[in-house]
Design a protein around this motif. Sequence first.
Motif, PDB file in Angstrom:
ATOM      1  N   UNK A  63       1.927  40.322 -21.121  1.00  0.00           N
ATOM      2  CA  UNK A  63       2.311  41.497 -21.901  1.00  0.00           C
ATOM      3  C   UNK A  63       3.358  42.268 -21.110  1.00  0.00           C
ATOM      4  N   UNK A  64       4.521  42.476 -21.733  1.00  0.00           N
ATOM      5  CA  UNK A  64       5.623  43.153 -21.050  1.00  0.00           C
ATOM      6  C   UNK A  64       6.271  44.132 -22.027  1.00  0.00           C
ATOM      7  N   UNK A  65       6.790  45.227 -21.501  1.00  0.00           N
ATOM      8  CA  UNK A  65       7.400  46.220 -22.378  1.00  0.00           C
ATOM      9  C   UNK A  65       8.783  46.615 -21.886  1.00  0.00           C
ATOM     10  N   UNK A  66       9.578  47.107 -22.827  1.00  0.00           N
ATOM     11  CA  UNK A  66      10.904  47.648 -22.555  1.00  0.00           C
ATOM     12  C   UNK A  66      11.009  49.030 -23.194  1.00  0.00           C
ATOM     13  N   UNK A  67      11.888  49.830 -22.667  1.00  0.00           N
ATOM     14  CA  UNK A  67      12.069  51.190 -23.176  1.00  0.00           C
ATOM     15  C   UNK A  67      12.865  51.187 -24.473  1.00  0.00           C
ATOM     16  N   UNK A  68      12.569  52.167 -25.311  1.00  0.00           N
ATOM     17  CA  UNK A  68      13.299  52.409 -26.556  1.00  0.00           C
ATOM     18  C   UNK A  68      13.493  53.920 -26.685  1.00  0.00           C
ATOM     19  N   UNK A  69      14.668  54.339 -27.095  1.00  0.00           N
ATOM     20  CA  UNK A  69      14.926  55.763 -27.319  1.00  0.00           C
ATOM     21  C   UNK A  69      15.822  55.914 -28.543  1.00  0.00           C
ATOM     22  N   UNK A  70      15.864  57.125 -29.083  1.00  0.00           N
ATOM     23  CA  UNK A  70      16.652  57.397 -30.285  1.00  0.00           C
ATOM     24  C   UNK A  70      17.406  58.710 -30.126  1.00  0.00           C
ATOM     25  N   UNK A  71      18.467  58.836 -30.889  1.00  0.00           N
ATOM     26  CA  UNK A  71      19.201  60.096 -30.996  1.00  0.00           C
ATOM     27  C   UNK A  71      19.158  60.540 -32.453  1.00  0.00           C
ATOM     28  N   UNK A  72      18.773  61.789 -32.677  1.00  0.00           N
ATOM     29  CA  UNK A  72      18.747  62.327 -34.040  1.00  0.00           C
ATOM     30  C   UNK A  72      20.149  62.764 -34.437  1.00  0.00           C
ATOM     31  N   UNK A  73      20.649  62.220 -35.530  1.00  0.00           N
ATOM     32  CA  UNK A  73      21.997  62.517 -36.007  1.00  0.00           C
ATOM     33  C   UNK A  73      21.944  63.367 -37.270  1.00  0.00           C
TER      34      UNK A  73
END
Length: 447
Positions: free
Chosen positions: A235-245
Amino acid sequence: MAYDTSSRIAIVGGGCWGISTAYHLERAGYTDITVFERSAELPSPQSAANDLNKIVRAQYADDFYTDLGLEAIAEWKKEDWAPYFHQTGHLVLLSGYAGEKAKGIFEGAAKTAQTNPKLSPHVTKLSGPEEMREYCWQLTGPLTNFRSYFNRSEGYAHSANAVKGIGAKLVKRGVKFVLGPEKGTVTSLVYAGDGRRCTGVKTQDGTTHNFDLVVCALGAYGASLVPKLGTFSVARCWSVAHIQLTAEECDVLRGIPVVNAMDLGFFFEPDPETRLLKLTPLGAGYSNFSGTTLLQNTSLPPLASGDVGQDAALANYVPEADEAQMRRLLRETLPWLADRPFVHKKVCWFSDSADSDYCIDYVPNTDRSLIVLSGDSGHGFKMMPVFGKWVRELLEGGSQTNPRWTWRNVDPAKSGADWGGDVSWRFGEAAETSDIVKERKTKEAKM
């Protein structure tokens, strides 16, 4: 055991592979299919497919997966799947900051794209920022010493909508769904008296459900139900992010290709409904060996390992190094967004194999009563329209004839080793989610 279309089949996990399996079995005439999902609705918050978008590409260094990627893209364009596919094109970049490993991988990828006869008709090599802007004029950043090529046949799919939409179709076609934390959470498998044959599942509410065949499609959570899976599927994870437009900002970026800087990260056109721009940094990812409390030497998401505190600490946070990497990507491509706050930050869990090959096979010594689907390795979602076909072929053929997708027998002494930084197409060093938790706590203590 031989199965027929009236066999009772349980699929544990309503993510993209579980849904795809149900889809292809139902189309093949199987009439008694039940999907168990711990969430009250699809997609589950724990599913890697609970996401705005995933890259859909056919290019691999390996022709085997290239051919499968092309097959998947063809299916994405058909009636059931087309609403979720967006053939925006795929702009593949390498930044001027790239190290030697990244440069070598990019050069190999560019050569493959331009020489593979199945890919090259769709590929254009680009020289300099101005040529790159011909395919994505919105890239107003300096693109300092960037190299690039463009593949017009690729793009992305809206993953959450695909799981939700295909799931709804399956309900109408007679597939049964058992949802929710009590009835839909499978806590254990049930075996016959000899301990070999899997005869069903037991759910959180204490109910035992009998089946002829059980398919475990829990992704990163798979080893919590089939422990030996954890010896080769991490089990491995990566980062995710968002910008509100704003709506106007969404209009500016509408229709951009997938922008994928191989050494930094990637982003997509904004989602029109939420007006979110999703970004993901690239790297070796994070495992959770140190946080595991239920299974020794096994990486599991904190929720599966029982580490509720760590699960909470990972919510709405990405490591500082990942954030810096995404901001560097923005400064070079979309500088007007480079200092905007990141929202809906999270880590996204996958099941990872050392060779990036899937596992689609019967668990040994279960009399062909238990199938596991694992090892998506961050490139499994794009295969959603065709993946279930391979499960059906296994079921009807009786054994896995593709040696790449068989169950792995790993030396117990080597189990628990984290080889994440050794995967040929990734960069950086693999780390532990406990490192993220420590970083966050240190940061908050200074505030």
